[in-house]
Design a protein around this motif. Structure first.
Motif, PDB file in Angstrom:
ATOM      1  N   ALA A 184       3.429  11.667   3.498  1.00  0.00           N
ATOM      2  CA  ALA A 184       3.064  10.606   2.628  1.00  0.00           C
ATOM      3  C   ALA A 184       4.265  10.171   1.587  1.00  0.00           C
ATOM      4  O   ALA A 184       5.281  10.807   1.954  1.00  0.00           O
ATOM      5  N   ASP A 185       4.081   9.182   1.139  1.00  0.00           N
ATOM      6  CA  ASP A 185       5.100   8.334   0.171  1.00  0.00           C
ATOM      7  C   ASP A 185       5.281   9.372  -0.851  1.00  0.00           C
ATOM      8  O   ASP A 185       6.377   9.485  -1.520  1.00  0.00           O
ATOM      9  N   MET A 187       0.931  -1.204  -0.096  1.00  0.00           N
ATOM     10  CA  MET A 187       0.073  -0.073  -0.033  1.00  0.00           C
ATOM     11  C   MET A 187       0.848   1.132  -0.027  1.00  0.00           C
ATOM     12  O   MET A 187       1.899   1.360   0.554  1.00  0.00           O
ATOM     13  N   THR A 188       0.542   2.399  -0.570  1.00  0.00           N
ATOM     14  CA  THR A 188       1.235   3.722  -0.811  1.00  0.00           C
ATOM     15  C   THR A 188       0.326   4.775  -0.345  1.00  0.00           C
ATOM     16  O   THR A 188      -0.845   4.742  -0.680  1.00  0.00           O
ATOM     17  N   ASN A 189       0.762   5.658   0.665  1.00  0.00           N
ATOM     18  CA  ASN A 189       0.321   6.889   1.198  1.00  0.00           C
ATOM     19  C   ASN A 189       0.545   7.822   0.241  1.00  0.00           C
ATOM     20  O   ASN A 189       1.605   8.248  -0.295  1.00  0.00           O
ATOM     21  N   CYS A 213      -0.329  11.911  -0.945  1.00  0.00           N
ATOM     22  CA  CYS A 213      -1.101  13.023  -0.581  1.00  0.00           C
ATOM     23  C   CYS A 213      -1.587  13.881  -1.953  1.00  0.00           C
ATOM     24  O   CYS A 213      -0.742  13.917  -3.042  1.00  0.00           O
ATOM     25  N   CYS A 258       6.716   2.696  -5.556  1.00  0.00           N
ATOM     26  CA  CYS A 258       6.164   1.125  -4.883  1.00  0.00           C
ATOM     27  C   CYS A 258       5.596   0.163  -5.939  1.00  0.00           C
ATOM     28  O   CYS A 258       6.270  -0.050  -6.842  1.00  0.00           O
ATOM     29  N   VAL A 314      -4.592  12.812   2.334  1.00  0.00           N
ATOM     30  CA  VAL A 314      -3.705  11.702   2.067  1.00  0.00           C
ATOM     31  C   VAL A 314      -4.744  10.417   2.093  1.00  0.00           C
ATOM     32  O   VAL A 314      -5.532  10.287   2.919  1.00  0.00           O
ATOM     33  N   LEU A 315      -4.392   9.572   1.170  1.00  0.00           N
ATOM     34  CA  LEU A 315      -5.176   8.382   0.902  1.00  0.00           C
ATOM     35  C   LEU A 315      -4.169   7.259   1.061  1.00  0.00           C
ATOM     36  O   LEU A 315      -3.094   7.460   0.037  1.00  0.00           O
ATOM     37  N   GLU A 316      -4.380   6.235   1.315  1.00  0.00           N
ATOM     38  CA  GLU A 316      -3.812   5.039   0.963  1.00  0.00           C
ATOM     39  C   GLU A 316      -4.284   4.061   0.004  1.00  0.00           C
ATOM     40  O   GLU A 316      -5.571   3.514   0.167  1.00  0.00           O
TER      41      GLU A 316
END
Length: 261
Positions: free
Chosen positions: A26-27, A1-3, A5, A102, A258-260
């Motif tokens: 976030a990533d 999973m990737t965060n 923004c 990712c 920010v969403l995952e």
């Protein structure tokens, strides 16, 4: 999973610089255009995000080109200027093409407008290009004053480009997860459907993109331009719209999302 923004329409030349980016880790951050009315200022602002995010992705909006007419340059020339002012670590998606972070591929362009949301597209084009247009684009960008590709042709080309990138990705990675990024809206549902809005919507959407959004490998989409924050779903996919807008639009409480995924 990737965060991830998401931010759009920062309009830093109209707003106080009061965003606490450290509070939204976030990533990767995705910036969907309209950072300012000046491509150099926009690039400087985006470069500053490297202090907070390991990966910064950006597309240009129409406002990045608002100095084109006075400078006597085309959209393509200004895209090159914008790119040249960006830190080498920033991914300017229209130029870099697909970027994998990712386990997600990101693709993005401005999008421009297809002028076919409602009414006669030819009439809509004429209204857009008119001296008394409710949009400032032609006056500031210089589509009628400078020999260059028209925005409706750019809209079609941008959709073809996005589709081609997807084909290239899945040719090597059939199960790839892809997030699309544009400045303008890629689907009708992103805009108000009240009769009073229909004509204006012709200047806000590129409906050539809907087929791209609906590609089975596209897992989500982000855009701006509307100055209306929303989270919608199309074909079961999240459509993330997080524009700040200007201080004149009562967006004092705006914040990045920010969403995952």
């Amino acid at each position: 999973m990737t965060n991830i923004c998401y931010a759009a329409d920062l309009h830093v030349d109209y707003n106080d610089d009061n965003i606490d980016w450290k509070s939204y880790p976030a990533d990767v951050i995705v910036v969907c255009g309209d950072i300012s009315n000046n491509s150099a200022l926009s690039a400087k602002t985006v470069n500053g995000l490297l202090d907070y995010y390991p990966e910064v992705l950006v597309v240009d909006g129409n406002h990045e080109h608002y100095g084109n007419a006075s400078a006597g340059i085309t959209v393509d020339q200004n895209m090159e200027n914008f790119h040249s002012n960006l830190d080498s670590r920033v991914k300017y998606l229209p130029e870099t093409g697909p970027v994998k972070i990712c386990d997600i591929w990101f693709i993005g362009v401005n999008g421009w407008y297809s002028f076919d949301f409602a009414g006669d597209p030819m009439y809509n084009r004429a209204k857009y290009m008119a001296k008394d247009s409710e949009m400032n684009d032609n006056f500031n960008i210089g589509f009628s004053a400078i020999e260059q590709m028209m925005p409706w042709d750019r809209a079609e080309l941008d959709a073809i480009t996005m589709a081609g990138w997807i084909d290239g990705i899945i040719g090597d990675e059939p199960d790839a997860n892809i997030i699309g990024i544009t400045h303008t809206a890629p689907i009708r549902q992103s805009l108000g459907l009240e009769p009073k809005n229909l004509m204006k919507n012709a200047f806000y959407a590129n409906l050539h993109m809907q087929e791209v959004v609906e590609h089975p490998n596209v897992m989500a989409w982000a855009h701006g331009h509307t100055h209306q924050r929303s989270m919608k779903y199309h074909d079961g996919k999240p459509i993330i719209v997080n524009p700040r807008g200007t201080k004149f639009e009562s967006n004092d409480n705006w914040e990045p999302v920010v969403l995952e995924l």
